[in-house]
Design a protein around this motif. Structure first.
Motif, short mmCIF file in Angstrom:
data_model
loop_
_atom_site.label_atom_id
_atom_site.label_comp_id
_atom_site.label_asym_id
_atom_site.label_seq_id
_atom_site.Cartn_x
_atom_site.Cartn_y
_atom_site.Cartn_z
N PRO A 65 13.27 -9.40 -1.17
CA PRO A 65 12.12 -9.00 -1.98
C PRO A 65 11.84 -7.51 -1.82
CG PRO A 65 11.62 -11.01 -0.82
CD PRO A 65 12.93 -10.51 -0.27
N SER A 66 11.54 -6.86 -2.92
CA SER A 66 11.16 -5.46 -2.90
C SER A 66 10.06 -5.24 -3.93
CB SER A 66 12.36 -4.56 -3.17
OG SER A 66 12.93 -4.86 -4.42
N PRO A 67 9.26 -4.20 -3.72
CA PRO A 67 8.16 -3.95 -4.66
C PRO A 67 8.68 -3.68 -6.07
CG PRO A 67 7.94 -2.59 -2.70
CD PRO A 67 9.29 -3.23 -2.65
N ALA A 70 6.50 -5.06 0.59
CA ALA A 70 5.96 -3.76 1.01
C ALA A 70 6.56 -3.33 2.35
CB ALA A 70 4.44 -3.83 1.10
N ARG A 71 6.69 -4.28 3.28
CA ARG A 71 7.31 -3.94 4.57
C ARG A 71 8.77 -3.56 4.38
NH1 ARG A 71 4.40 -8.47 6.25
NH2 ARG A 71 6.26 -9.75 6.19
N SER A 72 9.47 -4.30 3.54
CA SER A 72 10.90 -4.04 3.31
C SER A 72 11.13 -2.66 2.70
CB SER A 72 11.50 -5.10 2.39
OG SER A 72 11.54 -6.34 3.04
N ALA A 73 10.22 -2.24 1.83
CA ALA A 73 10.38 -0.95 1.16
C ALA A 73 10.35 0.22 2.14
CB ALA A 73 9.28 -0.78 0.11
N LYS A 74 9.73 0.03 3.28
CA LYS A 74 9.62 1.09 4.27
C LYS A 74 10.83 1.15 5.20
CE LYS A 74 4.62 0.68 4.22
NZ LYS A 74 3.45 0.26 4.97
#
Length: 65
Positions: free
Chosen positions: A42-44, A28-32
């Motif tokens: 990792p990605s959602p 979730a943090r990476s997606a932003k």
């Protein structure tokens, strides 16, 4: 799985008891973030997308479709 994680991945990312929550939070943090600012890969994943086109295949268990 270490291949997909940040180089400084902590033990919490490998603990089978809570890893799902920790991986989800990392995704979730990476997606932003912009790709060059992300730590690890990792990605959602939106399971609804897969469910919309998944089809039953002979000899393949439903759990794999």
């Amino acid at each position: 799985m270490a291949h997909w994680l940040p180089l400084d991945a902590g033990d919490d990312l490998f603990n089978p008891v809570g890893a799902v929550q920790v991986w989800s939070a990392l995704a979730a943090r990476s997606a932003k973030l912009q790709p060059d600012q992300r730590r690890g890969f990792p990605s959602p994943y939106d399971i609804r997308l897969a469910e919309s086109f998944g089809r039953a295949v002979p000899l393949v268990p439903d759990e794999m479709v």
